[in-house]
Write a protein that holds these residues in place. Structure first.
Motif, PDB file in Angstrom:
ATOM      1  N   PRO A 112     -33.007  14.807 -43.367  1.00 51.64           N
ATOM      2  CA  PRO A 112     -32.290  16.094 -43.335  1.00 51.64           C
ATOM      3  C   PRO A 112     -33.002  17.176 -42.528  1.00 51.64           C
ATOM      4  N   THR A 113     -34.328  17.051 -42.320  1.00 48.81           N
ATOM      5  CA  THR A 113     -35.062  18.122 -41.637  1.00 48.81           C
ATOM      6  C   THR A 113     -35.789  17.661 -40.381  1.00 48.81           C
ATOM      7  N   SER A 114     -35.852  16.359 -40.112  1.00 50.14           N
ATOM      8  CA  SER A 114     -36.658  15.902 -38.986  1.00 50.14           C
ATOM      9  C   SER A 114     -36.060  14.658 -38.359  1.00 50.14           C
TER      10      SER A 114
ATOM     11  N   TYR B 193     -39.586  18.214 -36.012  1.00 48.16           N
ATOM     12  CA  TYR B 193     -38.596  18.810 -36.917  1.00 48.16           C
ATOM     13  C   TYR B 193     -37.444  19.426 -36.132  1.00 48.16           C
ATOM     14  N   SER B 194     -36.746  18.577 -35.394  1.00 53.42           N
ATOM     15  CA  SER B 194     -35.513  18.983 -34.705  1.00 53.42           C
ATOM     16  C   SER B 194     -34.501  17.870 -34.860  1.00 53.42           C
ATOM     17  N   SER B 195     -33.242  18.199 -34.569  1.00 52.74           N
ATOM     18  CA  SER B 195     -32.174  17.220 -34.740  1.00 52.74           C
ATOM     19  C   SER B 195     -31.729  16.594 -33.442  1.00 52.74           C
TER      20      SER B 195
END
Length: 870
Positions: free
Chosen positions: A858-860, A822-824
């Motif tokens: 959008p979250t991961s 869960y990071s961009s």
């Protein structure tokens, strides 16, 4: 006689302004011009009575009076301001009905006697003529005239004070000099058997074959001879007192009146090239005329004479040629983009009206420079009158000798007329089989016309006469050149269309997928049908794009326009879609990026080209199917929604928000997710499938639903059934059809673990991977997969955020490894130097796998790899 047209309910309606005056013509409401006083001629004979103003009124189609002359004011007592803009029905006597006239030989619209009411209240029974006409401005109205004069109606109750100023009572009028009848001498006493000069003059005027008319100084008709009456289809009594523009409302009449005005002012005769168009029909050429002034003994101009010379009888073939010119003989040439049909249309237009036989010989390939010698020619079209057998040898090209008229026509680029007995043709007649055939048919003259257009020599047209004894004239040659040029243009367009269509088809086929990729999510069949019209190939396309995680993307699009530019635009958009799909964008974001691209394309092309095929208005449908979740995520940009058929036979359209077409810019797209049963049939298509000719759209949708509700065992058969049932004619627009049946990936083929955010978990991840691969029987893939899992899980723990998920997907042909955190942040390849401790992991993964990449939510983010199983 019928009543004059009135407004509804005979109530005053909205007044329409009278027609604008044409040229220097005074309007109907203008005061009367000054009439020269009566003057005795030099011989002391009785004075000639001047013509009083005519009693005319103009009535609109709605029955409203829009024009009122001075003569009408004198006759009925109403001033223009009192009657104009009011219903004409107010002029009718309430108790006196119209009297039906006897049958008249002249083609009048309405003619007879009508009971009208004078302004002072008494009734008048007046002879009236009403003619329906259309002005030069396109307004339809009625021109009503009366042959009665105000002075003659004085005994019917017209008070002296109601007479126009200067109007004399009947008993005060000077005697009128009438033209003497046959056998009447100048003194007025008939002499049996004696024909006077005056009688001969009257006969000459009346019976002259020329069209003669005399107009007074106010350009109102005084007299017209029989030929003029016949040409205008009106008797003199109906025209007397009217101007030519009232009799024949036409721009030619307006120009003639200006010419007559010039004669009145200068006294010099004038020639009018197109002075009279008898029927007022703009398709009929105007007849030339001479306009001369009629003067008294003192040189004063009293009237003008319009003389239209009679046309001499022309030979029948000249009349035929003139009729062909009026009828536009080339109108039937070039109606299609078929080369052979266009050539045949040329021969059909020429035979039998221009020639007894005609042939079209075309070069095998167009020559962009004038040939210098004989060329092989193939006979493409032939027609003769009466119909006969076409000359042999039409299938194979024939090379005519250098001295033949056909070769000379091609090498010189000039058309010519030849007589078969010319000495210059003796050698050709002795050596060329074509000449022998013409001799045998009895040909006496021929015309050879080159088919040249846009700088290209296409061939030659041959026209011959053997039944018509008249030889071809220069006018005939001019007409043949016109017909041939029309045909040459059509043939040039047909060849260009065929060439462009072939090029476009080749480009289109090269841009569409040749084979469908192997993927575990869907069974797929496709069809592409080009348009069967002259518009050309369009920009419809489809694509199947494998994605990570055993998913697959389906794309169907339709570029606006047809031809090479539409196909090229389609290729650019298809490439863009594949590029954006590799980034694993969701459908709505992908369409947004594609919308921006179309805007850039339209801006670039509009600055360098006038072609409107820039992609604006393009539609597109993009969908992603996941066989693990059985979810279809889809969005569309102005495209028809996909149809779905469940295994139970229920058919429906997927609820996909429409979205705007591509190229509008700034408008959002919306993604929808639908869960489908395994075995659901999906149909993606372009709008050409729903727009067949002569079929209602509801009927078309019912047919589509029926074909999907009863599918065949194979998808290829389903595609054929849809097309054969919906298309009863060649398609008018391109059709792209993609039919897919969903499959699902069973849970035993997917292994998922959630890992703690701890470096020690890497060993556990490798161990679980080894066990799962052994259970799937993939022992050969253990070493590489352990290396991939170790590298990806380590990176997720080091650079990402918890939770961390490891997933293995096993299909018949591939093994997919996915690690999600869960990071961009996104990993990327880099070159590691000799003593660097990091930077080699992704490089090794790229070397050991067939594909790898990153997809984001959008979250991961998810990093995935694919290995091909041998």
């Amino acid at each position: 006689m019928e009543r004059l047209p009135t407004s509804p309910g005979e109530h005053p309606g909205t007044a329409q302004p009278p027609p604008a005056p044409a040229g220097d013509r005074p309007g109907l409401t203008q005061p009367p011009p000054t009439i020269p006083g009566d003057r005795p001629d030099a011989a002391g004979s009785a004075p000639v009575r001047p013509l009083p103003p005519p009693a005319t009124a103009v009535i609109s189609e709605q029955g409203v009076v829009t024009g009122w002359s001075e003569g009408a004011r004198r006759l009925l007592g109403y001033a223009p301001a009192e009657i104009m803009g009011r219903p004409a029905a107010r002029l009718l006597a309430p108790d006196a009905g119209p009297v039906a006239p006897p049958a008249a030989p002249w083609p009048a619209d309405l003619a007879g006697t009508l009971a009208l009411r004078h302004r002072d209240g008494h009734d008048l029974s007046l002879p009236l003529n009403a003619t329906r006409r259309t002005t030069t401005s396109g307004v339809t109205e009625w021109l009503v005239t009366s042959t009665a004069r105000a002075e003659e109606e004085a005994g019917a109750g017209v008070a002296p004070q109601d007479r126009a100023p200067g109007t004399r009572a009947p008993e005060d009028r000077a005697p009128v000099v009438e033209a003497p009848g046959p056998g009447t001498p100048a003194g007025g006493t008939p002499l049996p058997g004696l024909v006077t000069d005056e009688t001969l003059g009257a006969w000459a005027f009346t019976q002259s074959p020329c069209l003669l008319a005399v107009f007074d100084t106010e350009l109102r008709l005084l007299r017209a001879n029989t030929a003029m009456e016949r040409a205008l289809s009106l008797p003199q009594a109906r025209m007397r007192g009217l101007r030519l523009t009232d009799i024949v409302p036409d721009p030619v009449s307006e120009e003639t009146e200006r010419t007559m005005g010039l004669v009145l002012r200068s006294g010099r005769p004038q020639h009018a090239p197109t002075a009279l168009r008898p029927t007022g029909n703009s398709s009929e050429p105007g007849r030339p005329a001479a306009v001369t002034a009629l003067t008294d003994d003192d040189g004063g101009i009293r009237a003008v004479c319009l003389a239209v010379h009679a046309r001499a009888e022309e030979p029948e073939h000249n009349l035929t040629r003139q009729r062909m010119l009026r009828e536009d003989p080339g109108a039937g040439i070039g109606t299609t983009l078929d080369l052979e049909r266009t050539a045949q249309e040329l021969t059909d237009a020429a035979v039998p009206r221009l020639a007894d036989a005609a042939a079209v010989d075309l070069c095998e390939t167009p020559r962009h420079s004038r040939p210098t010698g004989p060329l092989p020619l193939r006979r493409t079209a032939y027609r003769s009158h009466p119909p006969g057998t076409p000359p042999s040898g039409g299938e194979e090209p024939v090379t005519h000798p250098a001295h033949s008229p056909l070769t000379q026509c091609l090498t010189t680029g000039r058309s010519a007329v030849y007589r078969m007995d010319d000495a210059s043709l003796a050698q050709w007649r002795a050596t060329d089989p074509e000449a022998a055939r013409l001799d045998q048919a009895g040909t006496h003259t021929l015309m050879a016309v080159p088919m040249v257009t846009a700088g290209s020599t296409l061939g030659v047209a041959l026209f011959t006469r053997h039944r018509n004894p008249q030889p071809f004239t220069p006018d005939d040659l001019q007409l043949a050149e016109q017909l041939t040029h029309r045909a040459a243009t059509g043939i040039h367009n047909a060849r260009r269309f065929t060439r462009e269509r072939t090029t476009t088809m080749t480009l289109q086929r090269s841009l569409l997928p040749h084979t469908l990729p192997d993927q575990p999510a869907l069974d797929i069949a496709t069809r592409y049908l080009p348009a069967g019209t002259e518009a050309g190939i369009g920009g419809d396309w489809f694509d199947v794009i494998p994605l990570s995680g055993a998913r697959v993307a389906l794309v169907v699009g339709d570029v606006v326009g047809h031809g090479i530019r539409a196909s090229a635009t389609m290729g650019r958009l298809r490439t863009a879609v594949r590029t954006l799909a590799d980034v694993d964008l969701p459908p709505d974001e992908l369409l947004t990026r594609l919308d921006d691209l179309v805007l850039h394309l339209s801006t670039d092309e509009s600055s360098t080209s006038t072609d409107i095929t820039t992609g604006i208005g393009t539609t597109c449908l993009y969908a992603i199917y996941d066989p693990i979740s059985r979810e279809l995520t889809h969005a569309r940009a102005g495209h028809p929604p996909p149809a779905a058929a469940t295994p139970d036979g229920d058919v429906y359209f997927l609820d996909t928000p429409a979205g705007p077409p591509l190229g509008l810019g700034g408008l959002p797209f919306e993604t929808t997710t639908t869960t489908l049963d395994e075995g659901t049939l999906l149909a993606f298509y372009t709008n050409g499938l729903l727009n067949p000719r002569e079929t209602d759209i509801d009927q078309t949708l019912d047919t589509l639903f029926t074909a999907l509700a009863h599918p065949s065992s194979g998808l290829e058969t389903t595609c054929d059934r849809i097309l054969t049932t919906l298309l009863t004619h060649p398609p008018t627009d391109d059709i792209a059809l993609l039919v897919a049946r969903t499959k699902s990936l069973q849970p035993q083929h997917v292994a998922t673990w959630t890992l703690p955010h701890d470096p020690a978990v890497v060993t556990e991840a490798r161990h679980r991977t080894t066990e799962q691969l052994a259970g799937w029987g993939l022992v050969d893939a253990v070493f590489i997969t352990e290396l991939i899992v170790s590298e990806l899980v380590t990176n997720a723990i080091r650079y990402g955020k918890p939770p961390i998920q490891l997933r293995l997907i096993h299909t018949d042909t591939t093994l997919t490894t996915e690690v999600t955190d869960y990071s961009s942040t996104s990993p990327h390849l880099r070159h590691a130097h000799t003593y660097d401790e990091n930077g080699r992991g992704l490089y090794l993964i790229a070397q050991l796998t067939q594909r790898w990449g990153t997809r984001h939510t959008p979250t991961s983010k998810t990093i995935w790899t694919e290995q091909t199983l041998m």
